[in-house]
Design a protein around this motif. Structure first.
Motif, PDB file in Angstrom:
ATOM      1  N   GLU A  87      96.470  85.389  52.750  1.00  0.00           N
ATOM      2  CA  GLU A  87      96.734  86.820  52.602  1.00  0.00           C
ATOM      3  C   GLU A  87      95.807  87.449  51.557  1.00  0.00           C
ATOM      4  OE1 GLU A  87     101.506  86.914  53.726  1.00  0.00           O
ATOM      5  OE2 GLU A  87     100.881  86.509  51.648  1.00  0.00           O
ATOM      6  N   ILE A  88      95.549  86.720  50.488  1.00  0.00           N
ATOM      7  CA  ILE A  88      94.663  87.235  49.444  1.00  0.00           C
ATOM      8  C   ILE A  88      93.235  87.367  49.969  1.00  0.00           C
ATOM      9  CG2 ILE A  88      93.554  86.627  47.253  1.00  0.00           C
ATOM     10  CD1 ILE A  88      96.243  85.656  46.280  1.00  0.00           C
ATOM     11  N   VAL A  89      92.795  86.383  50.731  1.00  0.00           N
ATOM     12  CA  VAL A  89      91.453  86.465  51.325  1.00  0.00           C
ATOM     13  C   VAL A  89      91.364  87.671  52.253  1.00  0.00           C
ATOM     14  CG1 VAL A  89      89.771  85.318  52.828  1.00  0.00           C
ATOM     15  CG2 VAL A  89      91.029  83.982  51.106  1.00  0.00           C
ATOM     16  N   ASP A  90      92.398  87.895  53.061  1.00  0.00           N
ATOM     17  CA  ASP A  90      92.418  89.062  53.957  1.00  0.00           C
ATOM     18  C   ASP A  90      92.376  90.366  53.164  1.00  0.00           C
ATOM     19  OD1 ASP A  90      92.506  87.548  56.269  1.00  0.00           O
ATOM     20  OD2 ASP A  90      94.703  87.557  56.378  1.00  0.00           O
ATOM     21  N   PHE A  91      93.153  90.438  52.086  1.00  0.00           N
ATOM     22  CA  PHE A  91      93.226  91.657  51.275  1.00  0.00           C
ATOM     23  C   PHE A  91      91.871  91.971  50.635  1.00  0.00           C
ATOM     24  CE2 PHE A  91      93.850  93.598  47.060  1.00  0.00           C
ATOM     25  CZ  PHE A  91      94.437  94.798  47.444  1.00  0.00           C
ATOM     26  N   VAL A  92      91.250  90.964  50.039  1.00  0.00           N
ATOM     27  CA  VAL A  92      89.948  91.179  49.390  1.00  0.00           C
ATOM     28  C   VAL A  92      88.893  91.512  50.443  1.00  0.00           C
ATOM     29  CG1 VAL A  92      88.101  90.078  48.062  1.00  0.00           C
ATOM     30  CG2 VAL A  92      90.490  89.725  47.403  1.00  0.00           C
ATOM     31  N   GLY A  93      88.913  90.800  51.563  1.00  0.00           N
ATOM     32  CA  GLY A  93      87.924  91.035  52.607  1.00  0.00           C
ATOM     33  C   GLY A  93      87.991  92.426  53.203  1.00  0.00           C
ATOM     34  N   ALA A  94      89.183  93.034  53.198  1.00  0.00           N
ATOM     35  CA  ALA A  94      89.360  94.369  53.777  1.00  0.00           C
ATOM     36  C   ALA A  94      88.607  95.448  53.006  1.00  0.00           C
ATOM     37  CB  ALA A  94      90.844  94.711  53.830  1.00  0.00           C
ATOM     38  N   HIS A  95      88.155  95.141  51.799  1.00  0.00           N
ATOM     39  CA  HIS A  95      87.429  96.115  50.986  1.00  0.00           C
ATOM     40  C   HIS A  95      85.934  96.160  51.313  1.00  0.00           C
ATOM     41  CE1 HIS A  95      91.130  95.624  48.654  1.00  0.00           C
ATOM     42  NE2 HIS A  95      90.841  96.776  48.064  1.00  0.00           N
ATOM     43  N   VAL A 106      82.926  87.454  55.309  1.00  0.00           N
ATOM     44  CA  VAL A 106      82.917  86.101  55.852  1.00  0.00           C
ATOM     45  C   VAL A 106      84.260  85.824  56.524  1.00  0.00           C
ATOM     46  CG1 VAL A 106      82.658  83.653  55.304  1.00  0.00           C
ATOM     47  CG2 VAL A 106      81.335  85.357  54.035  1.00  0.00           C
ATOM     48  N   GLU A 107      84.225  85.199  57.678  1.00  0.00           N
ATOM     49  CA  GLU A 107      85.464  84.843  58.382  1.00  0.00           C
ATOM     50  C   GLU A 107      86.307  83.936  57.494  1.00  0.00           C
ATOM     51  OE1 GLU A 107      88.328  82.790  60.518  1.00  0.00           O
ATOM     52  OE2 GLU A 107      86.464  81.721  60.015  1.00  0.00           O
ATOM     53  N   LYS A 108      87.606  84.191  57.468  1.00  0.00           N
ATOM     54  CA  LYS A 108      88.510  83.520  56.535  1.00  0.00           C
ATOM     55  C   LYS A 108      88.433  82.003  56.620  1.00  0.00           C
ATOM     56  CE  LYS A 108      92.844  84.116  57.434  1.00  0.00           C
ATOM     57  NZ  LYS A 108      94.142  84.810  57.504  1.00  0.00           N
ATOM     58  N   GLY A 109      88.506  81.461  57.804  1.00  0.00           N
ATOM     59  CA  GLY A 109      88.473  80.009  57.953  1.00  0.00           C
ATOM     60  C   GLY A 109      87.170  79.417  57.448  1.00  0.00           C
ATOM     61  N   GLU A 110      86.061  80.106  57.716  1.00  0.00           N
ATOM     62  CA  GLU A 110      84.755  79.633  57.268  1.00  0.00           C
ATOM     63  C   GLU A 110      84.670  79.625  55.746  1.00  0.00           C
ATOM     64  OE1 GLU A 110      80.121  81.246  57.233  1.00  0.00           O
ATOM     65  OE2 GLU A 110      81.538  82.028  58.724  1.00  0.00           O
ATOM     66  N   ILE A 116      95.711  77.419  52.812  1.00  0.00           N
ATOM     67  CA  ILE A 116      95.745  78.759  53.400  1.00  0.00           C
ATOM     68  C   ILE A 116      97.146  79.367  53.432  1.00  0.00           C
ATOM     69  CG2 ILE A 116      95.945  77.884  55.777  1.00  0.00           C
ATOM     70  CD1 ILE A 116      94.094  80.230  56.613  1.00  0.00           C
ATOM     71  N   LYS A 117      98.183  78.548  53.589  1.00  0.00           N
ATOM     72  CA  LYS A 117      99.548  79.080  53.667  1.00  0.00           C
ATOM     73  C   LYS A 117     100.326  78.911  52.366  1.00  0.00           C
ATOM     74  CE  LYS A 117      99.962  78.457  58.666  1.00  0.00           C
ATOM     75  NZ  LYS A 117     100.756  77.861  59.767  1.00  0.00           N
ATOM     76  N   ARG A 118      99.653  78.431  51.336  1.00  0.00           N
ATOM     77  CA  ARG A 118     100.326  78.217  50.046  1.00  0.00           C
ATOM     78  C   ARG A 118     100.354  79.498  49.229  1.00  0.00           C
ATOM     79  NH1 ARG A 118      99.594  73.014  47.959  1.00  0.00           N
ATOM     80  NH2 ARG A 118     100.577  73.815  46.044  1.00  0.00           N
TER      81      ARG A 118
END
Length: 293
Positions: A94-102, A107-111, A122-124
């Motif tokens: 979720e944090i990666v998604d939030f930061v990436g949205a800016h 970069v794709e999250k999984g990569e 990833i789910k922790r």
């Protein structure tokens, strides 16, 4: 090469404290620059100026051809400061998604998580991670927006050897793809392992700016190692330590030291003269500079 960040005769004061004293430094596209210096040398202050968190007291700072205070310029950089406060209740993904949205490109999250050895987290929730795991997430986030230039302030503090090397590989991969990195570290072997260019700062000034090998050669420091008891006072010794029964002496003049050792009549064995490590060169530079302050 294109200059991505530039400090021109920069001074920064905090009250009566002079944190930076006339620093000039260019960071060029494609470089991996290691910034070394003791606590209070001005490393974090310089990064804060480059990323727009502070303004210089005097002098000029440019970022990607404009002002570091321009949000459009800052979209082209990634940053991991020494202290990070990530929401404890959010999951890593979720944090990666939030930061990436800016960022317009990311970069794709999984990569991203795979590159920095974080896929299993990833789910922790952040609150359930160890300090080292949180630090690894914070470093990975600096690369989320496909930056041109990344600033990493003590990126691997608190990590074990394996985790540090995983992060090193992620940073190297970014650099090999053409990315530019400025990193500070107290782990001097980290600078040796990653950086092509080394900038040494002390007392708010740039003391050296060159390759790792050139920084070593600049101070002319060598390490004399031997087995002996009750060594006399010898000329040109910058530092000494006893390791596994061997005395290691850091000196600017190994020939003179050995001559004086022989003249003293002190019994010794196993004499070795070796090139210095970056750590020894760094200590020599800062000690010489301190002698003139």
């Amino acid at each position: 090469m294109t200059v991505l960040a530039r400090a021109g005769d920069v001074t920064r004061r905090y009250g009566d404290v002079l944190a930076l004293d006339g620093v000039s430094l260019d960071i060029r596209a494609g470089e991996m620059v290691g910034l070394l210096g003791p606590n209070g040398a001005g490393k974090s202050t310089l990064i804060n100026l480059f990323v727009g968190l502070r303004r210089p007291t005097s002098g000029t700072v440019e970022l990607l051809g404009g002002s570091p205070q321009d949000p459009a310029r800052r979209l082209g950089i990634g940053v991991t400061p020494q202290e990070t406060g990530l929401p404890e209740t959010l999951r890593v993904g979720e944090i990666v998604d939030f930061v990436g949205a800016h960022f317009p490109k990311r970069v794709e999250k999984g990569e991203l998580l795979e590159r920095f050895g974080l896929s299993d987290l990833i789910k922790r929730q952040m609150g359930g991670l160890s300090g080292g795991q949180k630090r690894r997430v914070a470093v990975a986030l600096a690369f989320t927006g496909r930056p041109r230039l990344v600033f990493l302030d003590e990126p691997t503090t608190g990590l074990d050897v394996e985790a540090r090397r995983t992060l090193w590989e992620g940073i190297r991969a970014f650099h090999e793809e053409g990315g530019t990195v400025l990193l500070t570290s107290h782990y001097l072997e980290e600078i040796e392992a990653l950086a092509k260019r080394v900038v040494v700062v002390g007392h708010g000034r740039v003391l050296a700016d060159d390759t790792v090998d050139a920084v070593r050669a600049m101070v002319g420091v060598r390490r004399v190692s031997l087995v002996a008891e009750n060594l006399p006072e010898l000329p040109g010794v910058l530092g000494s330590e006893l390791v596994d029964g061997r005395t290691n002496l850091v000196t600017t003049d190994p020939d003179r030291l050995v001559v004086e050792l022989v003249r003293s009549g002190t019994p010794f064995s196993g004499l070795e003269v070796r090139p210095t490590t970056l750590e020894e060169a760094f200590l020599a530079i800062t000690s010489k500079e301190g002698a003139h302050v």
